[in-house]
Design a protein around this motif. Structure first.
Motif, PDB file in Angstrom:
ATOM      1  N   GLU A 152       6.277  -3.454 -59.756  1.00 24.53           N
ATOM      2  CA  GLU A 152       6.408  -2.846 -61.085  1.00 24.53           C
ATOM      3  C   GLU A 152       6.888  -3.864 -62.115  1.00 24.53           C
ATOM      4  O   GLU A 152       6.373  -3.919 -63.239  1.00 24.53           O
ATOM      5  CB  GLU A 152       7.374  -1.667 -61.007  1.00 24.53           C
ATOM      6  CG  GLU A 152       7.538  -0.942 -62.334  1.00 24.53           C
ATOM      7  CD  GLU A 152       8.440   0.273 -62.215  1.00 24.53           C
ATOM      8  OE1 GLU A 152       8.724   0.902 -63.257  1.00 24.53           O
ATOM      9  OE2 GLU A 152       8.874   0.595 -61.085  1.00 24.53           O
ATOM     10  N   GLU A 153       7.867  -4.662 -61.734  1.00 28.81           N
ATOM     11  CA  GLU A 153       8.428  -5.661 -62.650  1.00 28.81           C
ATOM     12  C   GLU A 153       7.375  -6.655 -63.121  1.00 28.81           C
ATOM     13  O   GLU A 153       7.376  -7.089 -64.278  1.00 28.81           O
ATOM     14  CB  GLU A 153       9.557  -6.412 -61.947  1.00 28.81           C
ATOM     15  CG  GLU A 153      10.155  -7.556 -62.762  1.00 28.81           C
ATOM     16  CD  GLU A 153      11.187  -8.340 -61.961  1.00 28.81           C
ATOM     17  OE1 GLU A 153      11.349  -9.542 -62.231  1.00 28.81           O
ATOM     18  OE2 GLU A 153      11.830  -7.748 -61.071  1.00 28.81           O
ATOM     19  N   ASN A 187       9.618  -2.285 -56.579  1.00 25.86           N
ATOM     20  CA  ASN A 187      10.263  -2.778 -57.796  1.00 25.86           C
ATOM     21  C   ASN A 187       9.685  -4.123 -58.227  1.00 25.86           C
ATOM     22  O   ASN A 187       9.504  -4.378 -59.423  1.00 25.86           O
ATOM     23  CB  ASN A 187      11.765  -2.914 -57.565  1.00 25.86           C
ATOM     24  CG  ASN A 187      12.454  -1.565 -57.448  1.00 25.86           C
ATOM     25  OD1 ASN A 187      11.951  -0.552 -57.932  1.00 25.86           O
ATOM     26  ND2 ASN A 187      13.609  -1.548 -56.786  1.00 25.86           N
ATOM     27  N   GLU A 205      11.167   0.033 -51.096  1.00 16.64           N
ATOM     28  CA  GLU A 205      11.642   0.250 -52.465  1.00 16.64           C
ATOM     29  C   GLU A 205      11.698  -1.070 -53.228  1.00 16.64           C
ATOM     30  O   GLU A 205      11.284  -1.150 -54.390  1.00 16.64           O
ATOM     31  CB  GLU A 205      13.026   0.895 -52.437  1.00 16.64           C
ATOM     32  CG  GLU A 205      13.588   1.178 -53.827  1.00 16.64           C
ATOM     33  CD  GLU A 205      14.975   1.794 -53.774  1.00 16.64           C
ATOM     34  OE1 GLU A 205      15.579   1.969 -54.858  1.00 16.64           O
ATOM     35  OE2 GLU A 205      15.461   2.100 -52.665  1.00 16.64           O
TER      36      GLU A 205
END
Length: 204
Positions: A68-69, A65, A61
């Motif tokens: 994606e960031e 993240n 996870e």
């Protein structure tokens, strides 16, 4: 309470200790604080970002993240460790061994060094490459059992672990944001500053 919980959820006593460490002079005697807390303080001071995970699902996870960031969905990930590639094979990462193509260096490490918040690596992670040859964006996957107090302790553990064939190209990742000060630090062995994320899995 998990390792590191006290850093983020602890009471006033821990907060005061952390502030004291951060404001002490470089030549003052070292405070006897836990190795995990000391690493966290120094690592963040170096400009590193870390995600603490209690399960591998949280590691995945956290990795998602980070991707994606930074909009790295289409980025090529340099990985020189086949076992790391196998472990993250289901995450739709585009692995490469070409430094010219890669935008992110995805790696393991040997140890996390508390005294200066650095990350100890060697030929198991870099092969024959120098730090300035890998991308400036780095994601390190490590575990809490890899925490050591000092570089000397880390080197002793490497020697003990690899008795028959001690790895070469031993160096540290330390500066995660470029500044005039760290550009002149001889301990970087000529490496450029890096932007680094640490995915830290509790395994103790």
């Amino acid at each position: 309470m998990g390792l590191f919980d006290r850093i983020f959820k602890g009471g006033k006593k821990k907060k005061d200790t952390r502030e004291t460490v951060q404001t002490r002079g470089a030549h003052m005697p070292d405070l006897k604080i836990p190795v995990d807390e000391k690493f966290t303080i120094q690592f963040k001071k170096n400009g590193g970002k870390f995600i603490y995970c209690v399960s591998f699902e949280e590691v995945l996870e956290g990795l998602g993240n980070i991707i994606e960031e930074n909009h790295w969905q289409q980025a090529a990930f340099l990985s020189l460790n086949p076992l790391l590639q196998q472990r993250f094979a289901g995450e739709d990462l585009r692995f490469t061994q070409s430094t010219s193509e890669a935008e992110v260096f995805f790696t393991t490490c040997e140890h996390l060094v508390a005294v200066d918040g650095s990350i100890l690596v060697n030929s198991n992670q870099l092969l024959e490459k120098k730090l300035h040859e890998v991308p400036e964006n780095i994601i390190v996957f490590a575990t809490t059992s890899q925490l050591v107090e000092s570089i000397g302790e880390g080197l002793k553990m490497i020697k003990k672990k690899y008795r028959k064939e001690i790895p070469t190209n031993i160096t540290t990742l330390k500066h995660f944001n470029p500044t005039d000060e760290n550009a002149r630090d001889f301990r970087t062995y000529g490496s450029s500053s890096k932007h680094l994320y640490l995915l830290l899995l509790e395994d103790l």
